[in-house]
Design a protein around this motif. Structure first.
Motif, PDB file in Angstrom:
ATOM      1  N   GLN A  38      65.059 -42.711  32.728  1.00  0.00           N
ATOM      2  CA  GLN A  38      63.581 -43.392  33.774  1.00  0.00           C
ATOM      3  C   GLN A  38      64.654 -43.101  34.620  1.00  0.00           C
ATOM      4  O   GLN A  38      66.229 -43.675  34.998  1.00  0.00           O
ATOM      5  N   VAL A  39      64.501 -43.236  36.542  1.00  0.00           N
ATOM      6  CA  VAL A  39      65.582 -43.027  36.979  1.00  0.00           C
ATOM      7  C   VAL A  39      65.036 -44.666  38.262  1.00  0.00           C
ATOM      8  O   VAL A  39      64.131 -44.332  38.532  1.00  0.00           O
ATOM      9  N   THR A  40      65.409 -45.262  38.448  1.00  0.00           N
ATOM     10  CA  THR A  40      65.315 -46.427  39.214  1.00  0.00           C
ATOM     11  C   THR A  40      65.698 -46.326  40.407  1.00  0.00           C
ATOM     12  O   THR A  40      66.887 -45.942  40.321  1.00  0.00           O
ATOM     13  N   ILE A  41      64.756 -45.523  41.646  1.00  0.00           N
ATOM     14  CA  ILE A  41      64.895 -45.726  42.755  1.00  0.00           C
ATOM     15  C   ILE A  41      65.133 -47.267  43.939  1.00  0.00           C
ATOM     16  O   ILE A  41      63.906 -47.636  44.061  1.00  0.00           O
ATOM     17  N   GLY A  42      66.166 -47.800  43.945  1.00  0.00           N
ATOM     18  CA  GLY A  42      65.921 -49.084  45.139  1.00  0.00           C
ATOM     19  C   GLY A  42      64.634 -49.677  44.957  1.00  0.00           C
ATOM     20  O   GLY A  42      64.097 -49.676  44.595  1.00  0.00           O
ATOM     21  N   ASN A  43      64.738 -50.438  46.563  1.00  0.00           N
ATOM     22  CA  ASN A  43      62.864 -51.606  46.287  1.00  0.00           C
ATOM     23  C   ASN A  43      62.468 -50.481  47.796  1.00  0.00           C
ATOM     24  O   ASN A  43      61.714 -51.868  48.759  1.00  0.00           O
ATOM     25  N   GLU A  44      63.393 -50.059  49.061  1.00  0.00           N
ATOM     26  CA  GLU A  44      62.822 -49.582  49.884  1.00  0.00           C
ATOM     27  C   GLU A  44      61.114 -49.131  50.297  1.00  0.00           C
ATOM     28  O   GLU A  44      60.717 -49.241  51.501  1.00  0.00           O
ATOM     29  N   ASN A  45      61.041 -48.065  49.134  1.00  0.00           N
ATOM     30  CA  ASN A  45      60.091 -47.110  48.810  1.00  0.00           C
ATOM     31  C   ASN A  45      60.064 -46.594  50.217  1.00  0.00           C
ATOM     32  O   ASN A  45      58.820 -46.179  50.585  1.00  0.00           O
ATOM     33  N   SER A  46      61.205 -45.657  50.243  1.00  0.00           N
ATOM     34  CA  SER A  46      61.146 -45.215  52.258  1.00  0.00           C
ATOM     35  C   SER A  46      61.314 -43.806  51.870  1.00  0.00           C
ATOM     36  O   SER A  46      60.656 -43.845  51.020  1.00  0.00           O
ATOM     37  N   GLU A  47      61.173 -43.387  53.147  1.00  0.00           N
ATOM     38  CA  GLU A  47      61.198 -41.462  53.363  1.00  0.00           C
ATOM     39  C   GLU A  47      61.607 -40.238  52.157  1.00  0.00           C
ATOM     40  O   GLU A  47      61.328 -39.960  51.686  1.00  0.00           O
ATOM     41  N   ASP A  48      63.381 -42.109  52.595  1.00  0.00           N
ATOM     42  CA  ASP A  48      64.229 -40.789  52.454  1.00  0.00           C
ATOM     43  C   ASP A  48      64.281 -40.832  50.918  1.00  0.00           C
ATOM     44  O   ASP A  48      64.810 -40.096  49.976  1.00  0.00           O
ATOM     45  N   ASP A  49      63.827 -41.983  50.120  1.00  0.00           N
ATOM     46  CA  ASP A  49      63.458 -42.483  48.620  1.00  0.00           C
ATOM     47  C   ASP A  49      62.346 -41.141  48.737  1.00  0.00           C
ATOM     48  O   ASP A  49      62.808 -40.664  47.390  1.00  0.00           O
ATOM     49  N   LYS A  50      61.207 -40.783  48.952  1.00  0.00           N
ATOM     50  CA  LYS A  50      60.324 -39.944  48.756  1.00  0.00           C
ATOM     51  C   LYS A  50      60.804 -38.361  48.601  1.00  0.00           C
ATOM     52  O   LYS A  50      60.247 -37.945  47.682  1.00  0.00           O
ATOM     53  N   GLN A  51      62.065 -38.384  49.550  1.00  0.00           N
ATOM     54  CA  GLN A  51      63.038 -37.140  49.762  1.00  0.00           C
ATOM     55  C   GLN A  51      63.521 -36.553  48.244  1.00  0.00           C
ATOM     56  O   GLN A  51      63.896 -35.717  47.299  1.00  0.00           O
ATOM     57  N   LEU A  52      64.557 -38.201  47.597  1.00  0.00           N
ATOM     58  CA  LEU A  52      64.882 -37.741  47.257  1.00  0.00           C
ATOM     59  C   LEU A  52      64.145 -38.040  45.662  1.00  0.00           C
ATOM     60  O   LEU A  52      65.096 -37.501  44.690  1.00  0.00           O
ATOM     61  N   ILE A  53      62.972 -38.124  45.897  1.00  0.00           N
ATOM     62  CA  ILE A  53      62.104 -38.406  44.405  1.00  0.00           C
ATOM     63  C   ILE A  53      61.867 -36.492  44.384  1.00  0.00           C
ATOM     64  O   ILE A  53      61.997 -36.170  42.784  1.00  0.00           O
ATOM     65  N   HIS A  54      61.211 -36.370  45.101  1.00  0.00           N
ATOM     66  CA  HIS A  54      61.233 -34.830  45.089  1.00  0.00           C
ATOM     67  C   HIS A  54      62.326 -33.555  45.074  1.00  0.00           C
ATOM     68  O   HIS A  54      62.058 -32.186  44.129  1.00  0.00           O
ATOM     69  N   SER A  55      63.313 -34.253  44.915  1.00  0.00           N
ATOM     70  CA  SER A  55      64.614 -33.581  45.235  1.00  0.00           C
ATOM     71  C   SER A  55      64.898 -33.454  43.057  1.00  0.00           C
ATOM     72  O   SER A  55      65.665 -32.131  42.900  1.00  0.00           O
ATOM     73  N   ILE A  56      64.408 -34.874  43.006  1.00  0.00           N
ATOM     74  CA  ILE A  56      64.856 -34.468  41.484  1.00  0.00           C
ATOM     75  C   ILE A  56      64.094 -34.080  40.533  1.00  0.00           C
ATOM     76  O   ILE A  56      63.997 -33.695  40.226  1.00  0.00           O
ATOM     77  N   ALA A  57      62.617 -34.259  40.986  1.00  0.00           N
ATOM     78  CA  ALA A  57      61.238 -33.743  40.599  1.00  0.00           C
ATOM     79  C   ALA A  57      61.748 -32.581  40.727  1.00  0.00           C
ATOM     80  O   ALA A  57      61.192 -31.213  39.196  1.00  0.00           O
ATOM     81  N   ALA A  58      62.274 -31.678  41.612  1.00  0.00           N
ATOM     82  CA  ALA A  58      62.075 -30.187  41.570  1.00  0.00           C
ATOM     83  C   ALA A  58      63.750 -29.549  40.683  1.00  0.00           C
ATOM     84  O   ALA A  58      63.898 -28.557  40.757  1.00  0.00           O
ATOM     85  N   ILE A  59      64.300 -30.338  39.734  1.00  0.00           N
ATOM     86  CA  ILE A  59      65.531 -29.805  39.151  1.00  0.00           C
ATOM     87  C   ILE A  59      65.083 -29.000  37.627  1.00  0.00           C
ATOM     88  O   ILE A  59      63.820 -29.309  37.455  1.00  0.00           O
ATOM     89  N   THR A 104      56.668 -38.026  36.523  1.00  0.00           N
ATOM     90  CA  THR A 104      55.209 -39.627  36.837  1.00  0.00           C
ATOM     91  C   THR A 104      56.521 -40.257  37.866  1.00  0.00           C
ATOM     92  O   THR A 104      57.432 -40.253  37.728  1.00  0.00           O
ATOM     93  N   VAL A 105      56.176 -40.704  39.318  1.00  0.00           N
ATOM     94  CA  VAL A 105      56.516 -41.585  40.272  1.00  0.00           C
ATOM     95  C   VAL A 105      55.346 -42.565  39.866  1.00  0.00           C
ATOM     96  O   VAL A 105      54.453 -42.421  40.148  1.00  0.00           O
ATOM     97  N   MET A 106      55.833 -43.893  40.014  1.00  0.00           N
ATOM     98  CA  MET A 106      55.707 -44.848  39.761  1.00  0.00           C
ATOM     99  C   MET A 106      56.367 -46.524  40.190  1.00  0.00           C
ATOM    100  O   MET A 106      57.438 -46.437  40.944  1.00  0.00           O
ATOM    101  N   ASN A 107      55.229 -46.919  41.343  1.00  0.00           N
ATOM    102  CA  ASN A 107      55.806 -48.261  41.677  1.00  0.00           C
ATOM    103  C   ASN A 107      55.054 -49.728  41.254  1.00  0.00           C
ATOM    104  O   ASN A 107      53.428 -49.692  40.379  1.00  0.00           O
ATOM    105  N   GLU A 108      55.783 -49.896  40.445  1.00  0.00           N
ATOM    106  CA  GLU A 108      55.358 -51.650  39.913  1.00  0.00           C
ATOM    107  C   GLU A 108      56.136 -52.814  40.053  1.00  0.00           C
ATOM    108  O   GLU A 108      56.776 -53.352  40.382  1.00  0.00           O
ATOM    109  N   MET A 109      55.107 -54.150  39.877  1.00  0.00           N
ATOM    110  CA  MET A 109      54.980 -54.492  40.488  1.00  0.00           C
ATOM    111  C   MET A 109      54.176 -55.758  39.450  1.00  0.00           C
ATOM    112  O   MET A 109      53.059 -55.594  39.120  1.00  0.00           O
ATOM    113  N   ASN A 110      54.767 -57.477  39.751  1.00  0.00           N
ATOM    114  CA  ASN A 110      54.478 -58.369  38.028  1.00  0.00           C
ATOM    115  C   ASN A 110      53.251 -59.463  39.392  1.00  0.00           C
ATOM    116  O   ASN A 110      54.245 -60.424  39.942  1.00  0.00           O
ATOM    117  N   VAL A 111      51.937 -59.534  38.793  1.00  0.00           N
ATOM    118  CA  VAL A 111      52.080 -60.698  40.000  1.00  0.00           C
ATOM    119  C   VAL A 111      50.537 -61.470  38.388  1.00  0.00           C
ATOM    120  O   VAL A 111      51.315 -61.077  37.259  1.00  0.00           O
TER     121      VAL A 111
END
Length: 871
Positions: A500-521, A528-535
């Motif tokens: 499990q890789v937790t990536i900041g909280n900004e959900n920015s374009e840089d974060d999305k690029q980082l996700i693609h880089s990790i997934a390409a290993i 699976t990429v997942m955004n999660e929150m509690n209501v």
């Protein structure tokens, strides 16, 4: 040997084929019991060896004992060996290039500890003095800090410390406390130590992948332990038995050791059949009793059929003995003697066949277990005196039970009735009457076939009984193994990813690029990429979980306006993962990406562990319908501000979890949707999404999780946290896969025995009817008519056996389910696939057996068959 026994042996020799069939029936029965006993013992032995290889061999752990208490542990009559250990603490690793693992973790063992725990030396030697250490090779490969044997380490050793949790001690299984590249913990200095490196070890298997410290092992010298010093005492017991729990507690009280400091190696103890959970103990004993009863009944039926048919055909022989003065007791003893002779021949052969069969099976599946499942230990056929004794005792008992009823019947046969053979076949017009419907629908052949069955009802009942037992055996074992697997899955943690890789909280374009880089290993096989929150949501009392309804009945203050407050966990999956998940649960993907009409998949069935009842429970998290809407709101727990959010429509209800989603507890609900819908649900009404627990995560499955973790760490990203759970996931998958192997192996064994049982009974029955078939042919029955008659008999056998077998099987299934409910709680569900398989298989096997046997009798000469009196 008396004359009756000599005549019995002569009769067995004269009727070689029938004797051989009986011997084969007993051999199969003994082999089944032997195989089942060996299978159980071997499986438990494998899991014991694998657990010891992974975690070390120990049974009881006493934490923080002083020198006097340690001496008492060593002198305890139950202790076989005692490992002395001490967690000295943490020291900063200078130059570490892994920000998530900044420490060295120093642990000390005595000599016995280095033998008892899985510590693999790569270079050098193990420590022999308090100033010597061995270091993990992981320091060089992961932290990029290189040490050589002979180097001296001077370390400021201390304890991990967080100001908000002062006084709380943190261990290796507590990951580093950090958030957004900020570390919230520090080391509290305790002592300075100098060590000489004398060896390098492989990374210990018991070091969690998320541990903040690299393992460094030193030596604890018992003679240098002070009176006030404390160490950990890990005990290997002489005998592992259920009384160890009460013994260790009584021992602790006598020596003033705190009961809270006692731990048990439950992972290992459960494979000895030892547990302190009364519900689990009841489950084990109940299941063992039910399965053993099913197996014994199956064995008795197999042997009984063989002896019943044998005695039926020996009735003329027994009548002759009676006519020349044999007493009832002598006739009864003749049958018992036959059983003893058959047993003396069959039991040793059956034992050998059972052991050899299981050994060959293990030889074939070892490569699967060790290769695909990652199990390091070999599965070997474990033969114990108890397993041999149990197999022999059960076999002797089944032979005795199987011969008792035929022996009683034999003793009561009068000389005239036995010679005329009127006891087995008693014809009356009422008994031979058949329905006109049978003749109208199926013809004269079906009517003759049915009359044949009615004519010799005992043989017909023996065949049906054999079929019924086979049905019950297969369905009971199939249901048992299927539910055991389900129970195992319930008891595991539900981790369905490796990293499990937790990536900041900004959900920015840089974060999305980082996700693609990790997934390409390269080693990443699925992600699976997942955004999660509690209501939150207010759920009507009638719709909440049954367990919550019971709690609410006792305390109505838990409700507000008849509604219960639920925590709603929203999981937004990436496009590809959501499409695959929607297809899996059978819903329309397009509904999940339409922000105008927010919709989500609701996971309404959850497993959880009830700590009070000590049960694993599967229950409905919510009672809802597809198309129903849930009103969402968010409450800021600091300010108390409540913000109403949008509604979400339920598009599907499921018990399937996508990668990365864990089962929610009672009062919680997981819903799965798209990122677009998540944004629409909150509609920018939550000022700070972090307050709602928002986080962006990447879940990975990898063919080499350790290398993948290292490659992610080498990216030097400051806003990620890595949580590698491959070890626990691997153990879960090993357990489930090994259980699957044994499940299908067990079912295959039972199926083979059941088929052999049916073939044995039917083929013997048909072969004994040679004179009957010859008579039918002599009065004009054509080959075509004969085949039709045999086919209809097969149908009658199948229908009758299913009418009895299916209800009995369902009763046995209910008993098995009730036994499992001592430790688990989930609904009883009929295994429809197995039931349909059994229905088809019964007709196929019966038809095959009848066809096989009838082909043999077709070739017989009519005159010879009419003259024949034995086979």
């Amino acid at each position: 040997m008396n004359i009756v026994n000599k005549l019995t042996i002569r009769h067995l020799k004269q009727n070689k084929r029938r004797t051989l069939v009986t011997i084969i029936g007993v051999i199969i029965s003994v082999a089944m019991v032997t195989a089942v006993a060996t299978l159980g013992v071997s499986f438990m032995n494998l899991m014991q060896k694998q657990t010891i290889a992974d975690e070390g061999e120990w049974h009881v752990f006493y934490k923080d004992v002083n020198k006097a208490q340690l001496k008492a542990v060593q002198k305890d009559e139950a202790s076989k060996s005692v490992v002395i250990s001490r967690d000295l603490g943490y020291a900063l690793l200078e130059g570490s290039q892994n920000d998530n693992k900044p420490y060295l973790f120093i642990k000390e063992y005595n000599t016995q500890g280095f033998k008892q725990f899985p510590i693999e030396l790569r270079e050098g030697r193990l420590p022999q003095a308090a100033n010597e250490v061995v270091i993990s090779e992981h320091i060089a490969t992961n932290a990029k800090v290189v040490y050589e044997i002979g180097d001296v380490l001077t370390l400021d050793v201390g304890e991990r410390f967080i100001a908000e949790r002062e006084g709380q001690k943190f261990y290796q299984y507590d990951s580093l406390f950090e958030e957004s590249d900020k570390i919230f913990e520090s080391l509290k200095y305790k002592t300075t130590k100098s060590y000489t490196i004398v060896g390098i070890i492989n990374r210990p298997t018991w070091e969690p992948t998320w541990a903040p410290g690299y393992t460094v092992l030193s030596y604890v010298d018992e003679s240098l332990i002070g009176a006030d010093d404390t160490v950990n005492a890990t005990v290997v017991l002489k005998k592992v038995k259920s009384s160890l729990y009460s013994h260790s507690e009584d021992f602790a009280k006598e020596n003033k050791i705190e009961l809270e400091s006692i731990n048990y190696n439950n992972n290992l103890l459960r494979y000895y059949g030892v547990t302190d959970n009364d519900g689990l103990r009841s489950t084990i004993f109940s299941l063992s009793a039910i399965i053993m009863a099913v197996i014994i009944v199956g064995s008795v039926s197999l042997i009984y059929n063989a002896f019943a048919i044998s005695v039926s055909e020996r009735s003329r022989h027994l009548g002759m003995l009676s006519s020349v003065g044999a007493t009832n007791r002598q006739k009864k003893n003749s049958v018992f003697f036959e059983g003893a002779v058959i047993g003396l021949i069959s039991i040793p052969i059956g034992l050998i066949c059972g052991f050899v069969g299981i050994g060959i099976t293990f030889w074939f599946i070892n490569s699967i277990i060790q290769g695909a499942l990652g199990v390091t230990e070999k599965l070997t056929a474990t033969v114990t005196p108890w397993s041999i004794l149990v197999a022999c005792a059960v076999s002797i008992m089944t032979i005795f039970i199987s011969t008792y009823l035929p022996a009683r019947k034999a003793s009561r046969i009068s000389a005239i009735d036995a010679i005329r053979q009127t006891t087995d076949i008693k014809l009356t017009s009422k008994k031979m009457k058949t329905s006109r419907v049978v003749r109208m629908l199926f013809g004269i052949e079906a009517e003759i076939g049915l009359k044949n069955l009615k004519r010799n009802k005992r043989r017909y009942q023996a065949t049906v009984f054999s079929l019924v037992i086979s049905i019950v055996l297969f369905l009971a074992v199939s249901f048992f193994t299927g539910n055991l697997k389900k129970s195992l899955e319930l008891s595991l943690k539900g981790v369905n990813y490796d990293i499990q890789v937790t990536i900041g909280n900004e959900n920015s374009e840089d974060d999305k690029q980082l996700i693609h880089s990790i997934a390409a290993i390269e080693d990443v096989t699925e992600y699976t990429v997942m955004n999660e929150m509690n209501v939150n949501a207010w759920i009507d009392e009638t719709s909440i979980a049954a367990e919550l309804q019971s709690m609410v009945e006792q305390d109505k203050s838990m409700l507000e306006n008849g509604k219960f407050p639920y925590i709603i966990r929203i999981h937004a999956l990436d496009e590809i993962s959501l499409q695959a998940y929607a297809q899996k649960v059978g819903t329309d993907y397009e509904q999940l990406v339409d922000p105008e009409n927010p919709a989500a998949i609701v996971i309404d069935t959850i497993p959880y562990q009830d700590q009070e009842a000590r049960k694993y429970i599967e229950t409905k998290a919510i009672y809802a319908e597809i198309g129903q809407s849930i009103d969402l709101y968010h409450e800021n727990w600091e300010t108390g501000k409540v913000t109403d959010l949008n509604k979400v429509e339920i598009t599907a209800l499921t018990d399937q979890f996508p990668m990365g989603v864990h089962p929610a507890g009672l009062g919680n609900l997981n819903i799965v949707t798209s990122g677009q819908v998540m944004e629409q649900l909150i509609d920018n009404q939550i000022e700070n999404k972090i307050d709602a627990g928002f986080r962006s995560m990447l879940f990975l499955k990898s063919s080499d999780p350790m290398t993948t973790q290292q490659e992610i760490e080498q990216m030097k990203e400051s806003n990620i946290n890595i949580y590698n759970v491959y070890q626990s996931r691997q153990q879960e998958e090993q357990m489930i896969m090994i259980m699957s192997v044994f499940t299908y192996g067990f079912i295959l064994l039972i199926t083979a025995i059941s088929v052999a049982n049916i073939f044995n009974t039917i083929s013997t029955s048909v072969l004994l009817r040679k004179r009957e078939f010859a008579m039918l042919k002599s009065v004009g029955m054509t080959p075509k008519g004969f085949n039709k008659m045999i086919n209809y008999e097969s149908v009658f056998y199948g229908i009758k056996s299913l009418l009895y077998g299916l209800p009995i099987s369902i009763v046995v299934m209910v008993l098995i389910h009730s036994a499992l409910m001592n430790s688990f709680s989930y609904k009883f569900v009929l295994p429809w696939k197995s039931l349909l398989f059994v229905i088809a298989a019964v007709f196929l096997i019966v038809s095959s057996a009848m066809l096989y046997s009838s082909v043999k009798v077709k070739k017989d000469n009519i005159i010879d068959a009419l003259k024949q009196e034995s086979i």
